[in-house]
Design a protein around this motif. Structure first.
Motif, PDB file in Angstrom:
ATOM      1  N   GLU A   3     -31.837 -33.535 -93.795  1.00 26.20           N
ATOM      2  CA  GLU A   3     -30.514 -32.941 -93.255  1.00 26.20           C
ATOM      3  C   GLU A   3     -29.437 -33.198 -93.907  1.00 26.20           C
ATOM      4  N   ILE A   4     -28.408 -32.271 -93.920  1.00 25.71           N
ATOM      5  CA  ILE A   4     -27.175 -32.223 -94.809  1.00 25.71           C
ATOM      6  C   ILE A   4     -26.306 -31.977 -94.103  1.00 25.71           C
ATOM      7  N   PHE A   5     -25.227 -32.978 -93.933  1.00 27.57           N
ATOM      8  CA  PHE A   5     -24.107 -32.409 -92.964  1.00 27.57           C
ATOM      9  C   PHE A   5     -22.780 -32.514 -93.713  1.00 27.57           C
ATOM     10  N   ALA A   6     -22.071 -31.245 -93.943  1.00 26.26           N
ATOM     11  CA  ALA A   6     -21.023 -31.187 -94.930  1.00 26.26           C
ATOM     12  C   ALA A   6     -19.745 -30.414 -94.137  1.00 26.26           C
ATOM     13  N   ASP A   7     -18.708 -31.183 -94.278  1.00 27.62           N
ATOM     14  CA  ASP A   7     -17.190 -30.486 -93.879  1.00 27.62           C
ATOM     15  C   ASP A   7     -16.461 -29.777 -94.945  1.00 27.62           C
ATOM     16  N   PHE A   8     -15.953 -28.727 -94.717  1.00 28.48           N
ATOM     17  CA  PHE A   8     -15.347 -28.119 -95.894  1.00 28.48           C
ATOM     18  C   PHE A   8     -13.880 -27.742 -95.475  1.00 28.48           C
ATOM     19  N   ASN A   9     -12.847 -27.862 -96.409  1.00 28.44           N
ATOM     20  CA  ASN A   9     -11.490 -27.128 -96.297  1.00 28.44           C
ATOM     21  C   ASN A   9     -11.564 -25.892 -97.020  1.00 28.44           C
ATOM     22  N   VAL A  10     -10.806 -24.677 -96.704  1.00 23.32           N
ATOM     23  CA  VAL A  10     -10.683 -23.630 -97.567  1.00 23.32           C
ATOM     24  C   VAL A  10      -9.813 -24.112 -98.791  1.00 23.32           C
ATOM     25  N   ALA A  11     -10.387 -24.122 -99.883  1.00 23.80           N
ATOM     26  CA  ALA A  11      -9.492 -24.295-101.173  1.00 23.80           C
ATOM     27  C   ALA A  11      -8.818 -23.297-101.783  1.00 23.80           C
ATOM     28  N   ASP A  12      -9.523 -22.154-101.904  1.00 22.29           N
ATOM     29  CA  ASP A  12      -8.699 -20.910-102.785  1.00 22.29           C
ATOM     30  C   ASP A  12      -9.474 -19.660-101.946  1.00 22.29           C
ATOM     31  N   VAL A  13      -8.723 -18.593-102.196  1.00 26.74           N
ATOM     32  CA  VAL A  13      -9.033 -17.093-101.448  1.00 26.74           C
ATOM     33  C   VAL A  13      -8.642 -16.150-102.702  1.00 26.74           C
ATOM     34  N   HIS A  14      -9.770 -15.487-103.063  1.00 24.90           N
ATOM     35  CA  HIS A  14      -9.513 -14.200-104.048  1.00 24.90           C
ATOM     36  C   HIS A  14      -9.953 -13.137-103.221  1.00 24.90           C
ATOM     37  N   GLN A  15      -9.217 -12.815-102.028  1.00 19.95           N
ATOM     38  CA  GLN A  15      -9.397 -11.627-101.106  1.00 19.95           C
ATOM     39  C   GLN A  15      -8.127 -11.256-100.244  1.00 19.95           C
ATOM     40  N   ASP A  16      -8.191 -10.323 -99.859  1.00 12.03           N
ATOM     41  CA  ASP A  16      -7.244 -10.083 -98.705  1.00 12.03           C
ATOM     42  C   ASP A  16      -7.997 -10.473 -97.452  1.00 12.03           C
ATOM     43  N   VAL A  17      -7.206 -11.554 -96.590  1.00 10.22           N
ATOM     44  CA  VAL A  17      -7.888 -11.851 -95.254  1.00 10.22           C
ATOM     45  C   VAL A  17      -6.715 -11.521 -94.266  1.00 10.22           C
ATOM     46  N   LYS A  18      -7.222 -10.524 -93.434  1.00 10.39           N
ATOM     47  CA  LYS A  18      -6.228 -10.209 -92.295  1.00 10.39           C
ATOM     48  C   LYS A  18      -6.142 -11.053 -91.239  1.00 10.39           C
ATOM     49  N   GLU A  19      -7.174 -11.520 -90.738  1.00 13.87           N
ATOM     50  CA  GLU A  19      -7.570 -12.141 -89.589  1.00 13.87           C
ATOM     51  C   GLU A  19      -8.422 -13.314 -89.635  1.00 13.87           C
ATOM     52  N   ILE A  20      -8.418 -14.419 -89.207  1.00 15.05           N
ATOM     53  CA  ILE A  20      -9.169 -15.545 -89.134  1.00 15.05           C
ATOM     54  C   ILE A  20     -10.042 -15.719 -87.737  1.00 15.05           C
ATOM     55  N   THR A  21     -10.868 -15.469 -87.548  1.00 19.40           N
ATOM     56  CA  THR A  21     -11.701 -15.507 -86.302  1.00 19.40           C
ATOM     57  C   THR A  21     -12.600 -16.421 -86.364  1.00 19.40           C
ATOM     58  N   PRO A  22     -12.948 -17.308 -84.929  1.00 22.19           N
ATOM     59  CA  PRO A  22     -14.278 -17.949 -84.898  1.00 22.19           C
ATOM     60  C   PRO A  22     -15.360 -17.463 -85.547  1.00 22.19           C
ATOM     61  N   ALA A  23     -15.506 -16.023 -85.368  1.00 19.14           N
ATOM     62  CA  ALA A  23     -17.070 -15.239 -85.886  1.00 19.14           C
ATOM     63  C   ALA A  23     -16.789 -15.349 -87.375  1.00 19.14           C
ATOM     64  N   ILE A  24     -15.865 -15.131 -88.069  1.00 18.83           N
ATOM     65  CA  ILE A  24     -15.657 -15.116 -89.484  1.00 18.83           C
ATOM     66  C   ILE A  24     -15.986 -16.470 -90.155  1.00 18.83           C
ATOM     67  N   ILE A  25     -15.324 -17.424 -89.297  1.00 23.49           N
ATOM     68  CA  ILE A  25     -15.658 -19.007 -89.916  1.00 23.49           C
ATOM     69  C   ILE A  25     -17.180 -19.393 -89.728  1.00 23.49           C
ATOM     70  N   ALA A  26     -17.686 -18.883 -88.651  1.00 24.01           N
ATOM     71  CA  ALA A  26     -19.318 -18.910 -88.342  1.00 24.01           C
ATOM     72  C   ALA A  26     -19.972 -18.396 -89.367  1.00 24.01           C
ATOM     73  N   SER A  27     -19.637 -17.275 -89.969  1.00 24.63           N
ATOM     74  CA  SER A  27     -20.298 -16.446 -90.822  1.00 24.63           C
ATOM     75  C   SER A  27     -20.291 -17.275 -92.053  1.00 24.63           C
ATOM     76  N   TRP A  28     -19.057 -17.885 -92.446  1.00 26.01           N
ATOM     77  CA  TRP A  28     -18.932 -18.473 -93.637  1.00 26.01           C
ATOM     78  C   TRP A  28     -19.785 -19.751 -93.871  1.00 26.01           C
TER      79      TRP A  28
END
Length: 137
Positions: A37-62
């Motif tokens: 079992e691997i437990f990993a916590d992440f922060n967003v470090a860099d974005v190379h795309q246009d992100v219009k809105e951050i929703t819980p569904a988008i975060i869950a997908s990532w």
């Protein structure tokens, strides 16, 4: 650091800020097996795309994509160690600690048993901070 491709020339890079692993040895039909079992916590470090809105569904997908990617990487690593017959993560030691009596019975044949090792990998990622995205909107 983990990077996800989100389209043509569009990437999101995540910084791994905390990670821990739980390795549980077991036996399946008399053969050694291991659950990781691997437990990993992440922060967003860099974005190379246009992100219009951050929703819980988008975060869950990532998070799901990160889970799949990490599971694949660890699986490939374990397959390599089995092919080369190198117990690099200490499965034998984990078996010895958890069940010394079983280890005594398989210790001498470990070189033959390790390549047959069955394993399961579960990854639980969590993206904690998306402040980089919110500040760029």
């Amino acid at each position: 650091v983990e990077t996800l491709k989100e389209g043509k020339r569009k990437y999101i890079t995540f910084e791994n800020v905390n990670c821990h692993t739980n390795i549980q040895p077991a036996f399946s039909k008399g053969k050694p097996a291991i659950s990781i079992e691997i437990f990993a916590d992440f922060n967003v470090a860099d974005v190379h795309q246009d992100v219009k809105e951050i929703t819980p569904a988008i975060i869950a997908s990532w998070e799901k994509k990160l889970n799949r990617k990490i599971r694949k990487q660890v699986g490939e690593f374990l397959d390599y160690t089995k092919k080369e017959n190198m117990d690099l993560i200490g499965v034998g030691e984990a078996i010895h600690r958890k069940n010394p009596e079983k280890w005594k019975g398989i210790n001498k044949d470990w070189k033959n048993l390790y390549p047959q090792l069955n394993y399961t990998i579960v990854v639980k990622s969590r993206i904690d901070h998306t402040y980089l995205l919110n500040s760029s909107l």
